[in-house]
Design a protein around this motif. Structure first.
Motif, short mmCIF file in Angstrom:
data_model
loop_
_atom_site.label_atom_id
_atom_site.label_comp_id
_atom_site.label_asym_id
_atom_site.label_seq_id
_atom_site.Cartn_x
_atom_site.Cartn_y
_atom_site.Cartn_z
N UNK A 1 0.79 -1.22 0.00
CA UNK A 1 0.00 0.00 0.00
C UNK A 1 0.83 1.28 0.00
N UNK A 2 2.02 1.25 0.59
CA UNK A 2 2.85 2.45 0.67
C UNK A 2 3.84 2.58 -0.48
N UNK A 3 3.85 1.62 -1.38
CA UNK A 3 4.78 1.65 -2.51
C UNK A 3 4.03 2.21 -3.72
N UNK A 4 4.55 3.29 -4.27
CA UNK A 4 3.85 3.98 -5.35
C UNK A 4 4.16 3.46 -6.75
N UNK A 5 5.34 2.84 -6.94
CA UNK A 5 5.74 2.44 -8.29
C UNK A 5 6.51 1.11 -8.26
N UNK A 6 6.49 0.43 -9.39
CA UNK A 6 7.21 -0.84 -9.50
C UNK A 6 8.72 -0.64 -9.59
N UNK A 7 9.16 0.59 -9.67
CA UNK A 7 10.60 0.87 -9.69
C UNK A 7 11.17 0.98 -8.28
N UNK A 8 10.31 1.03 -7.27
CA UNK A 8 10.76 1.18 -5.88
C UNK A 8 11.49 -0.09 -5.42
N UNK A 9 12.49 0.11 -4.59
CA UNK A 9 13.28 -1.03 -4.11
C UNK A 9 12.43 -2.00 -3.29
N UNK A 10 11.46 -1.49 -2.53
CA UNK A 10 10.59 -2.36 -1.74
C UNK A 10 9.80 -3.30 -2.65
N UNK A 11 9.33 -2.77 -3.78
CA UNK A 11 8.59 -3.59 -4.74
C UNK A 11 9.51 -4.67 -5.31
N UNK A 12 10.69 -4.27 -5.73
CA UNK A 12 11.63 -5.24 -6.33
C UNK A 12 12.00 -6.33 -5.33
N UNK A 13 12.19 -5.98 -4.07
CA UNK A 13 12.50 -6.98 -3.04
C UNK A 13 11.33 -7.94 -2.84
N UNK A 14 10.11 -7.40 -2.84
CA UNK A 14 8.92 -8.24 -2.65
C UNK A 14 8.75 -9.22 -3.83
N UNK A 15 9.01 -8.73 -5.04
CA UNK A 15 8.91 -9.58 -6.23
C UNK A 15 9.95 -10.70 -6.14
N UNK A 16 11.14 -10.36 -5.73
CA UNK A 16 12.20 -11.36 -5.60
C UNK A 16 11.79 -12.42 -4.56
N UNK A 17 11.23 -11.98 -3.46
CA UNK A 17 10.81 -12.91 -2.41
C UNK A 17 9.65 -13.79 -2.86
N UNK A 18 8.72 -13.23 -3.65
CA UNK A 18 7.56 -13.98 -4.14
C UNK A 18 7.93 -14.89 -5.31
N UNK A 19 8.96 -14.51 -6.04
CA UNK A 19 9.37 -15.29 -7.20
C UNK A 19 8.84 -14.77 -8.53
N UNK A 20 7.88 -13.85 -8.48
CA UNK A 20 7.38 -13.19 -9.70
C UNK A 20 6.60 -11.95 -9.29
N UNK A 21 6.32 -11.11 -10.28
CA UNK A 21 5.58 -9.88 -10.02
C UNK A 21 4.08 -10.09 -10.02
N UNK A 22 3.65 -11.25 -10.45
CA UNK A 22 2.24 -11.51 -10.68
C UNK A 22 1.35 -11.23 -9.46
N UNK A 23 1.81 -11.56 -8.27
CA UNK A 23 0.96 -11.42 -7.09
C UNK A 23 1.47 -10.36 -6.11
N UNK A 24 2.22 -9.40 -6.65
CA UNK A 24 2.69 -8.28 -5.85
C UNK A 24 2.12 -7.00 -6.47
N UNK A 25 1.34 -6.28 -5.70
CA UNK A 25 0.69 -5.07 -6.20
C UNK A 25 1.19 -3.83 -5.47
N UNK A 26 1.47 -2.79 -6.24
CA UNK A 26 1.83 -1.50 -5.65
C UNK A 26 0.57 -0.88 -5.05
N UNK A 27 0.74 0.19 -4.32
CA UNK A 27 -0.39 0.88 -3.70
C UNK A 27 -1.48 1.25 -4.70
N UNK A 28 -1.14 1.96 -5.80
CA UNK A 28 -2.18 2.32 -6.76
C UNK A 28 -2.85 1.09 -7.40
N UNK A 29 -2.08 0.04 -7.67
CA UNK A 29 -2.66 -1.18 -8.24
C UNK A 29 -3.59 -1.85 -7.23
#
Length: 158
Positions: free
Chosen positions: A86-114
């Motif tokens: 919810x607090x991440x505004x863009x997929x370029x943010x490091x928090x988003x990239x770390x979450x995607x890495x932990x999940x294994x794909x971007x498919x189930x990781x949503x930024x705040x606006x998404x």
């Protein structure tokens, strides 16, 4: 009405006889023998389009559509499997990239606006009285896979 079977009960002979299948993972459905509606659409263009089609790569819009589908039709699974940043505004943010890495794909990781868009759709659908009446009946399936053998060609359709 044909009663659906569970995914672990699916056999090639049941598929060819015609059946509905509950809880079949998307990957398993797409890997199963036979041809899907999307495949038939390619054959309609030409058999070569089907034979030489590249595997379809999911776009972000497709991933968001899948998230909306899950949020509306499978809310428990959505809550368990999707990570809403919810607090991440863009997929370029490091928090988003770390979450995607932990999940294994971007498919189930949503930024705040998404996440806001998906949750907004979910709330809108849940507020619809017709939808609420259908859900209250508890006589529905949110996800079924269908299989049958074409009587003219013998091709397994899924």
């Amino acid at each position: 009405m044909i009663e659906p079977i569970k995914y672990n009960e699916l056999t090639p002979s049941l598929a060819r006889a015609g059946c509905f299948v509950l809880d079949m993972p998307n990957e398993a459905y797409h890997a199963y023998n036979g041809i899907s509606k999307s495949g038939l659409d390619l054959v309609d263009v030409s058999p070569a389009h089907y034979a030489y089609a590249e595997p379809r790569q999911a776009t972000r819009a497709m991933e968001i559509g899948t998230a909306i589908h899950a949020a509306v039709l499978e809310p428990a699974m959505f809550s368990e499997e999707y990570l809403l940043l919810k607090d991440v505004k863009a997929r370029t943010a490091s928090e988003y990239k770390q979450a995607v890495k932990a999940k294994g794909s971007s498919e189930q990781v949503l930024t705040g606006p998404e996440a806001d868009r998906v949750k907004g759709m979910q709330h809108g659908v849940f507020a619809n009285t017709t939808y609420a009446d259908i859900i209250a009946m508890k006589r529905y399936y949110t996800e079924l896979s269908a299989f049958v053998e074409c009587p003219n060609t013998g091709v397994l359709l899924r």
